[in-house]
Design a protein around this motif. Structure first.
Motif, PDB file in Angstrom:
ATOM      1  N   THR A 157       0.840  -1.204   0.000  1.00  0.00           N
ATOM      2  CA  THR A 157       0.000   0.000   0.000  1.00  0.00           C
ATOM      3  C   THR A 157       0.875   1.255   0.000  1.00  0.00           C
ATOM      4  OG1 THR A 157      -0.087   0.224   2.417  1.00  0.00           O
ATOM      5  CG2 THR A 157      -1.739  -1.210   1.390  1.00  0.00           C
ATOM      6  N   THR A 158       0.296   2.358  -0.461  1.00  0.00           N
ATOM      7  CA  THR A 158       1.033   3.620  -0.437  1.00  0.00           C
ATOM      8  C   THR A 158       1.205   4.113   0.997  1.00  0.00           C
ATOM      9  OG1 THR A 158      -1.030   4.823  -0.792  1.00  0.00           O
ATOM     10  CG2 THR A 158       0.305   4.343  -2.737  1.00  0.00           C
ATOM     11  N   ARG A 159       0.279   3.769   1.886  1.00  0.00           N
ATOM     12  CA  ARG A 159       0.399   4.187   3.291  1.00  0.00           C
ATOM     13  C   ARG A 159       1.632   3.561   3.938  1.00  0.00           C
ATOM     14  NH1 ARG A 159      -4.150   6.727   5.603  1.00  0.00           N
ATOM     15  NH2 ARG A 159      -3.410   6.110   7.665  1.00  0.00           N
ATOM     16  N   GLU A 160       1.885   2.274   3.619  1.00  0.00           N
ATOM     17  CA  GLU A 160       3.083   1.625   4.160  1.00  0.00           C
ATOM     18  C   GLU A 160       4.347   2.266   3.601  1.00  0.00           C
ATOM     19  OE1 GLU A 160       3.043  -2.623   3.701  1.00  0.00           O
ATOM     20  OE2 GLU A 160       2.170  -2.830   5.698  1.00  0.00           O
ATOM     21  N   ARG A 161       4.314   2.577   2.305  1.00  0.00           N
ATOM     22  CA  ARG A 161       5.497   3.220   1.719  1.00  0.00           C
ATOM     23  C   ARG A 161       5.717   4.596   2.348  1.00  0.00           C
ATOM     24  NH1 ARG A 161       5.553   4.732  -4.529  1.00  0.00           N
ATOM     25  NH2 ARG A 161       3.967   6.165  -3.731  1.00  0.00           N
ATOM     26  N   GLY A 215       7.547  -6.269  11.893  1.00  0.00           N
ATOM     27  CA  GLY A 215       7.254  -6.651  13.273  1.00  0.00           C
ATOM     28  C   GLY A 215       5.896  -6.208  13.759  1.00  0.00           C
ATOM     29  N   MET A 216       5.306  -5.207  13.096  1.00  0.00           N
ATOM     30  CA  MET A 216       3.987  -4.726  13.510  1.00  0.00           C
ATOM     31  C   MET A 216       3.302  -4.058  12.331  1.00  0.00           C
ATOM     32  SD  MET A 216       5.101  -1.442  15.879  1.00  0.00           S
ATOM     33  CE  MET A 216       6.035  -2.488  16.990  1.00  0.00           C
ATOM     34  N   SER A 217       1.991  -4.004  12.404  1.00  0.00           N
ATOM     35  CA  SER A 217       1.247  -3.362  11.329  1.00  0.00           C
ATOM     36  C   SER A 217       1.412  -1.849  11.417  1.00  0.00           C
ATOM     37  CB  SER A 217      -0.241  -3.723  11.420  1.00  0.00           C
ATOM     38  OG  SER A 217      -0.821  -3.087  12.546  1.00  0.00           O
ATOM     39  N   GLU A 218       1.018  -1.188  10.351  1.00  0.00           N
ATOM     40  CA  GLU A 218       1.076   0.277  10.342  1.00  0.00           C
ATOM     41  C   GLU A 218       0.237   0.843  11.484  1.00  0.00           C
ATOM     42  OE1 GLU A 218      -0.575   4.021   7.745  1.00  0.00           O
ATOM     43  OE2 GLU A 218      -0.987   1.975   7.099  1.00  0.00           O
ATOM     44  N   ALA A 219      -0.943   0.267  11.693  1.00  0.00           N
ATOM     45  CA  ALA A 219      -1.826   0.746  12.760  1.00  0.00           C
ATOM     46  C   ALA A 219      -1.208   0.523  14.138  1.00  0.00           C
ATOM     47  CB  ALA A 219      -3.181   0.053  12.667  1.00  0.00           C
ATOM     48  N   VAL A 269       3.419   4.782  18.859  1.00  0.00           N
ATOM     49  CA  VAL A 269       3.942   6.150  18.894  1.00  0.00           C
ATOM     50  C   VAL A 269       3.017   7.054  19.707  1.00  0.00           C
ATOM     51  CG1 VAL A 269       4.448   8.200  17.506  1.00  0.00           C
ATOM     52  CG2 VAL A 269       5.252   5.953  16.758  1.00  0.00           C
ATOM     53  N   LEU A 270       1.725   6.971  19.429  1.00  0.00           N
ATOM     54  CA  LEU A 270       0.781   7.864  20.087  1.00  0.00           C
ATOM     55  C   LEU A 270       0.608   7.550  21.575  1.00  0.00           C
ATOM     56  CD1 LEU A 270      -1.887   8.122  17.248  1.00  0.00           C
ATOM     57  CD2 LEU A 270      -0.170   9.813  17.883  1.00  0.00           C
ATOM     58  N   SER A 271       0.802   6.265  21.935  1.00  0.00           N
ATOM     59  CA  SER A 271       0.694   5.890  23.354  1.00  0.00           C
ATOM     60  C   SER A 271       2.055   5.829  24.040  1.00  0.00           C
ATOM     61  CB  SER A 271      -0.014   4.542  23.493  1.00  0.00           C
ATOM     62  OG  SER A 271       0.745   3.508  22.874  1.00  0.00           O
ATOM     63  N   GLU A 272       3.127   6.166  23.272  1.00  0.00           N
ATOM     64  CA  GLU A 272       4.505   6.153  23.780  1.00  0.00           C
ATOM     65  C   GLU A 272       4.878   4.789  24.377  1.00  0.00           C
ATOM     66  OE1 GLU A 272       5.287   9.526  26.261  1.00  0.00           O
ATOM     67  OE2 GLU A 272       4.448  10.954  24.823  1.00  0.00           O
ATOM     68  N   ASP A 273       4.551   3.739  23.630  1.00  0.00           N
ATOM     69  CA  ASP A 273       4.794   2.364  24.072  1.00  0.00           C
ATOM     70  C   ASP A 273       6.200   1.919  23.651  1.00  0.00           C
ATOM     71  OD1 ASP A 273       4.734  -0.276  24.798  1.00  0.00           O
ATOM     72  OD2 ASP A 273       2.848  -0.741  23.780  1.00  0.00           O
ATOM     73  N   VAL A 274       7.174   2.275  24.452  1.00  0.00           N
ATOM     74  CA  VAL A 274       8.574   1.917  24.173  1.00  0.00           C
ATOM     75  C   VAL A 274       8.756   0.407  24.201  1.00  0.00           C
ATOM     76  CG1 VAL A 274      10.942   2.087  25.034  1.00  0.00           C
ATOM     77  CG2 VAL A 274       9.468   4.108  25.027  1.00  0.00           C
ATOM     78  N   ALA A 334      -6.254   6.197  12.670  1.00  0.00           N
ATOM     79  CA  ALA A 334      -5.701   4.838  12.642  1.00  0.00           C
ATOM     80  C   ALA A 334      -5.517   4.409  11.201  1.00  0.00           C
ATOM     81  CB  ALA A 334      -6.637   3.878  13.357  1.00  0.00           C
ATOM     82  N   GLY A 335      -4.348   3.829  10.907  1.00  0.00           N
ATOM     83  CA  GLY A 335      -4.107   3.358   9.547  1.00  0.00           C
ATOM     84  C   GLY A 335      -4.824   2.050   9.291  1.00  0.00           C
ATOM     85  N   THR A 336      -4.982   1.735   8.023  1.00  0.00           N
ATOM     86  CA  THR A 336      -5.585   0.460   7.663  1.00  0.00           C
ATOM     87  C   THR A 336      -4.535  -0.368   6.959  1.00  0.00           C
ATOM     88  OG1 THR A 336      -6.349   1.389   5.583  1.00  0.00           O
ATOM     89  CG2 THR A 336      -7.902   1.416   7.411  1.00  0.00           C
ATOM     90  N   THR A 337      -4.604  -1.673   7.136  1.00  0.00           N
ATOM     91  CA  THR A 337      -3.648  -2.557   6.496  1.00  0.00           C
ATOM     92  C   THR A 337      -4.402  -3.559   5.638  1.00  0.00           C
ATOM     93  OG1 THR A 337      -3.711  -4.011   8.418  1.00  0.00           O
ATOM     94  CG2 THR A 337      -1.943  -2.403   8.339  1.00  0.00           C
ATOM     95  N   ALA A 338      -3.735  -4.018   4.605  1.00  0.00           N
ATOM     96  CA  ALA A 338      -4.367  -5.007   3.734  1.00  0.00           C
ATOM     97  C   ALA A 338      -4.537  -6.311   4.489  1.00  0.00           C
ATOM     98  CB  ALA A 338      -3.495  -5.237   2.489  1.00  0.00           C
TER      99      ALA A 338
END
Length: 198
Positions: free
Chosen positions: A64-68, A91-95, A101-106, A135-139
């Motif tokens: 997807t263009t979102r992943e790129r 290792g993880m989806s875009e979402a 990042v938004l929850s600062e989950d180190v 929230a992003g969507t993934t295929a």
């Protein structure tokens, strides 16, 4: 700049796809999310990013263009190169990444091979302003898929090693996935990576 490829997959050997476009074979490095999204399909469309270095020209492909777009944002972060950006998207989806990042989950980010606490903290700080809060969507992953010529277990372990996992750790991850019923390479990799983000 090569921005898009539409062609037929000749070889799938994570993290690489060999895509035939009118008789020219393009070797494309892709995150596992792209493998899952294109699983079971011969004809694919990949949104690509070309990296030109003194010693190599490397082509990265995404379902997807979102992943790129996320890949391009990641490689702008100090200390994050293309290989590490691919590992993040594997290792993880875009979402999930956006949520981290938004929850600062180190803690979730340091599970990605090659990312330590300081890098994870830098990612959160630098990516917070670049990520829109939607929230992003993934295929969706497709079931099935044909294993390659290599034994599925060996292929899956090789793919995890290419993503930065140590051989012993990759072996343990695949053994666990096998116990849960996965039997082809892509299913083994998907299940192994799913456990790293829980």
């Amino acid at each position: 700049m090569i921005g898009r490829l539409a062609g037929r997959v000749l070889t799938r050997k994570p993290p690489f796809l060999l895509v035939d476009v009118h008789g020219v074979g393009y070797e494309v490095e892709a995150p596992m999310s792209t493998f899952f999204a294109t699983q079971g399909r011969d004809d694919v469309i990949l949104h690509t990013h070309l990296v030109v270095r003194e010693d190599a020209q490397l082509l990265y492909g995404f379902a997807t263009t979102r992943e790129r777009d996320l890949f391009r944002a990641l490689i702008k972060v100090s200390g994050i190169g293309p290989r590490m950006a691919v590992a993040v998207l594997s290792g993880m989806s875009e979402a999930q990444f956006r949520d981290c990042v938004l929850s600062e989950d180190v803690a979730a980010l340091v599970k990605v091979p090659g990312i330590g606490k300081k890098t994870a903290e830098r990612l959160i700080i630098e990516m917070r302003d670049r990520i829109d809060k939607e929230a992003g969507t993934t295929a969706a992953s497709l079931p099935g898929g044909a294993p390659g010529a290599e034994h599925p277990r060996d292929e899956a372990i090789s793919a995890l090693e290419a993503l930065g996992y140590k051989p012993a750790e990759a072996g343990r991850m695949i053994t666990r996935a096998e116990k849960e019923g996965a039997d082809d390479a892509e299913s083994l990799i998907r299940l192994a990576l799913r456990h790293t983000v829980k």
